[in-house]
Design a protein around this motif. Structure first.
Motif, PDB file in Angstrom:
ATOM      1  N   ALA A   1      -4.709  -9.450  19.810  1.00 36.97           N
ATOM      2  CA  ALA A   1      -4.528 -10.899  19.728  1.00 36.97           C
ATOM      3  C   ALA A   1      -5.159 -11.606  20.927  1.00 36.97           C
ATOM      4  CB  ALA A   1      -3.041 -11.231  19.635  1.00 36.97           C
ATOM      5  N   LEU A   2      -5.077 -10.990  22.098  1.00 37.81           N
ATOM      6  CA  LEU A   2      -5.666 -11.583  23.302  1.00 37.81           C
ATOM      7  C   LEU A   2      -7.171 -11.728  23.151  1.00 37.81           C
ATOM      8  CD1 LEU A   2      -5.502 -12.518  26.281  1.00 37.81           C
ATOM      9  CD2 LEU A   2      -5.681 -10.104  26.937  1.00 37.81           C
TER      10      LEU A   2
ATOM     11  N   THR B 293     -18.622  -9.207  34.145  1.00 38.50           N
ATOM     12  CA  THR B 293     -18.912  -9.316  32.716  1.00 38.50           C
ATOM     13  C   THR B 293     -18.327  -8.132  31.954  1.00 38.50           C
ATOM     14  OG1 THR B 293     -20.952 -10.545  33.158  1.00 38.50           O
ATOM     15  CG2 THR B 293     -20.769  -9.474  31.004  1.00 38.50           C
ATOM     16  N   ASP B 294     -18.417  -6.939  32.530  1.00 42.92           N
ATOM     17  CA  ASP B 294     -17.882  -5.753  31.869  1.00 42.92           C
ATOM     18  C   ASP B 294     -16.372  -5.888  31.657  1.00 42.92           C
ATOM     19  OD1 ASP B 294     -18.069  -2.841  31.001  1.00 42.92           O
ATOM     20  OD2 ASP B 294     -16.649  -2.684  32.674  1.00 42.92           O
ATOM     21  N   TYR B 295     -15.673  -6.401  32.664  1.00 45.09           N
ATOM     22  CA  TYR B 295     -14.221  -6.557  32.531  1.00 45.09           C
ATOM     23  C   TYR B 295     -13.887  -7.563  31.435  1.00 45.09           C
ATOM     24  CZ  TYR B 295      -9.344  -7.536  33.703  1.00 45.09           C
ATOM     25  OH  TYR B 295      -7.983  -7.707  33.632  1.00 45.09           O
ATOM     26  N   TYR B 296     -14.626  -8.674  31.398  1.00 47.38           N
ATOM     27  CA  TYR B 296     -14.350  -9.679  30.382  1.00 47.38           C
ATOM     28  C   TYR B 296     -14.631  -9.138  28.978  1.00 47.38           C
ATOM     29  CZ  TYR B 296     -14.266 -13.801  27.530  1.00 47.38           C
ATOM     30  OH  TYR B 296     -13.960 -14.684  26.528  1.00 47.38           O
TER      31      TYR B 296
ATOM     32  N   GLN C 103     -12.714  -7.091  23.653  1.00 46.32           N
ATOM     33  CA  GLN C 103     -12.737  -5.948  22.740  1.00 46.32           C
ATOM     34  C   GLN C 103     -11.384  -5.258  22.619  1.00 46.32           C
ATOM     35  OE1 GLN C 103     -15.916  -3.501  24.267  1.00 46.32           O
ATOM     36  NE2 GLN C 103     -17.498  -4.673  23.169  1.00 46.32           N
ATOM     37  N   GLY C 104     -10.447  -5.644  23.447  1.00 46.80           N
ATOM     38  CA  GLY C 104      -9.121  -5.054  23.381  1.00 46.80           C
ATOM     39  C   GLY C 104      -8.978  -3.760  24.157  1.00 46.80           C
ATOM     40  N   ARG C 105      -9.967  -3.401  24.955  1.00 45.88           N
ATOM     41  CA  ARG C 105      -9.873  -2.186  25.778  1.00 45.88           C
ATOM     42  C   ARG C 105      -9.109  -2.453  27.066  1.00 45.88           C
ATOM     43  NH1 ARG C 105     -14.871  -0.424  27.508  1.00 45.88           N
ATOM     44  NH2 ARG C 105     -15.962  -2.332  26.870  1.00 45.88           N
ATOM     45  N   GLU C 106      -8.933  -3.722  27.402  1.00 49.14           N
ATOM     46  CA  GLU C 106      -8.083  -4.151  28.518  1.00 49.14           C
ATOM     47  C   GLU C 106      -7.233  -5.286  27.981  1.00 49.14           C
ATOM     48  OE1 GLU C 106      -5.891  -4.735  31.350  1.00 49.14           O
ATOM     49  OE2 GLU C 106      -7.448  -3.263  31.863  1.00 49.14           O
ATOM     50  N   ARG C 107      -5.901  -5.123  28.017  1.00 47.90           N
ATOM     51  CA  ARG C 107      -5.037  -6.095  27.346  1.00 47.90           C
ATOM     52  C   ARG C 107      -4.058  -6.811  28.261  1.00 47.90           C
ATOM     53  NH1 ARG C 107      -3.816  -4.022  21.219  1.00 47.90           N
ATOM     54  NH2 ARG C 107      -5.870  -3.139  20.816  1.00 47.90           N
ATOM     55  N   HIS C 108      -3.984  -6.426  29.513  1.00 44.89           N
ATOM     56  CA  HIS C 108      -2.971  -7.009  30.384  1.00 44.89           C
ATOM     57  C   HIS C 108      -3.581  -7.482  31.701  1.00 44.89           C
ATOM     58  CE1 HIS C 108      -0.186  -5.571  27.460  1.00 44.89           C
ATOM     59  NE2 HIS C 108      -0.428  -4.306  27.730  1.00 44.89           N
TER      60      HIS C 108
ATOM     61  N   ALA D 252      -0.021 -21.469  28.370  1.00 39.44           N
ATOM     62  CA  ALA D 252       1.230 -20.707  28.264  1.00 39.44           C
ATOM     63  C   ALA D 252       1.119 -19.634  27.189  1.00 39.44           C
ATOM     64  CB  ALA D 252       2.389 -21.657  27.962  1.00 39.44           C
ATOM     65  N   TYR D 253       0.473 -19.943  26.100  1.00 37.79           N
ATOM     66  CA  TYR D 253       0.280 -18.974  25.017  1.00 37.79           C
ATOM     67  C   TYR D 253      -0.579 -17.807  25.497  1.00 37.79           C
ATOM     68  CZ  TYR D 253      -1.149 -17.207  20.402  1.00 37.79           C
ATOM     69  OH  TYR D 253      -1.404 -16.420  19.309  1.00 37.79           O
ATOM     70  N   LEU D 254      -1.631 -18.104  26.252  1.00 38.05           N
ATOM     71  CA  LEU D 254      -2.486 -17.049  26.793  1.00 38.05           C
ATOM     72  C   LEU D 254      -1.701 -16.129  27.724  1.00 38.05           C
ATOM     73  CD1 LEU D 254      -5.309 -15.803  27.035  1.00 38.05           C
ATOM     74  CD2 LEU D 254      -5.814 -17.468  28.842  1.00 38.05           C
ATOM     75  N   HIS D 255      -0.831 -16.691  28.530  1.00 35.62           N
ATOM     76  CA  HIS D 255       0.017 -15.864  29.405  1.00 35.62           C
ATOM     77  C   HIS D 255       0.931 -14.963  28.575  1.00 35.62           C
ATOM     78  CE1 HIS D 255      -0.599 -16.901  33.651  1.00 35.62           C
ATOM     79  NE2 HIS D 255      -0.961 -18.110  33.224  1.00 35.62           N
TER      80      HIS D 255
END
Length: 303
Positions: A6-7, A49-52, A57-62, A83-86
């Motif tokens: 979802a993120l 850019t790689d982190y973003y 892609q959902g490989r980093e979610r938190h 707030a929704y993004l948080h």
């Protein structure tokens, strides 16, 4: 309604909707996308850019709260969307949420609404279904195939575009309000979104935008079948005693034609109202004029 990644879906949708000139970037002739590129979001937010890309892609979610705030500023998100993004980025530790409790309006709130014979008032639930209304509130929305469900009224009712003269704006705000109260684990909300996505191209397109905006206050126009044009101001108030409920109160400007039309609507419907308890609600006084409409399939407790 997708619970997976979802993120990432939210970030991509908001990135693709943001014109580069809005964040001070030049618009070149060779630009192939209307919104921002991934590398542009990353640079403006101060992440690699790689982190973003991993976030989308959902490989980093938190991501951290600092990164979330930076992304919110970069994407020009308003308070509700931030707030929704948080919430999307906050880990839940694998804990399963308890099932949502049945939405029921308190007796004190029902009595308070009943004391406003000249003011339309409705109580909305988490999925913008009408949980209760006073006599004039019921009369305002009565006569439609989906009078008790504001989302279905906007997108599925055959006379919605006539009832709402500013339908396009109402549709955008309705979907944004539905998303603002969305719980990714709400099975009944997922069912509603799935139904509307299949039956309404407009809903499917607006849902994909990921707009987030709580219902607060606005001036709204109606074309009522009994009294004609109405221009009403509304205030949406959070019901602190019941999570997810909103009390929405409508008023016309003093001395306006809409005030006269609203008074006429009240006189036309005052004597015709018949009280019917909803689902055997024993907490409501028998002489109350406030009605809780029959629940749709999406609102009934799961067996």
């Amino acid at each position: 309604m997708d619970r997976e990644n979802a993120l990432g879906r939210f970030l991509r949708a908001r990135r693709e909707l943001l014109p580069p000139e809005e964040v001070g970037l030049p618009v070149g002739e060779r630009r192939r996308v209307a919104g921002l590129r991934r590398e542009e979001v990353a640079g403006l937010a101060g992440v690699s850019t790689d982190y973003y890309i991993r976030l989308e892609q959902g490989r980093e979610r938190h991501p951290s709260a600092q990164v979330v705030d930076a992304l919110a500023r970069t994407l020009c998100l308003e308070e509700d969307a931030t707030a929704y993004l948080h919430r999307l980025a906050r880990p839940d530790g694998g804990r399963r949420r308890p099932p949502a409790r049945r939405e029921q309006v308190s007796l004190s709130l029902l009595r308070m609404m009943d004391a406003w014979p000249h003011t339309p008032a409705v109580v909305l639930g988490r999925r913008l279904t009408v949980l209760a209304s006073n006599v004039l509130g019921k009369a305002l929305f009565d006569g439609h195939a989906y009078s008790g469900d504001l989302v279905r009224l906007v997108f599925l009712d055959p006379d919605a575009r006539d009832f709402y003269p500013d339908w396009d704006r109402v549709a955008v705000n309705t979907v944004a309000g539905l998303r603002a109260g969305a719980d990714p684990d709400d099975a009944r909300l997922i069912e509603v979104v799935g139904e509307l996505s299949l039956k309404s191209d407009a809903f499917r397109r607006l849902w994909a935008r990921h707009d987030i905006r709580q219902k607060t206050h606005e001036t709204k126009r109606f074309r009522h079948p009994l009294v004609g044009e109405l221009t009403l101001r509304y205030e949406s108030l959070t019901v602190n005693s019941a999570s997810g409920q909103q009390l929405v109160v409508y008023q016309a400007d003093p001395g306006s034609p809409s005030e006269e039309a609203l008074s006429l609507l009240g006189s036309l419907t005052a004597d015709s109202h018949v009280h019917r308890p909803a689902d055997g609600d024993a907490r409501r006084p028998a002489d109350s004029g406030v009605r809780q409409p029959e629940r749709t399939r999406a609102d009934r407790p799961e067996s």
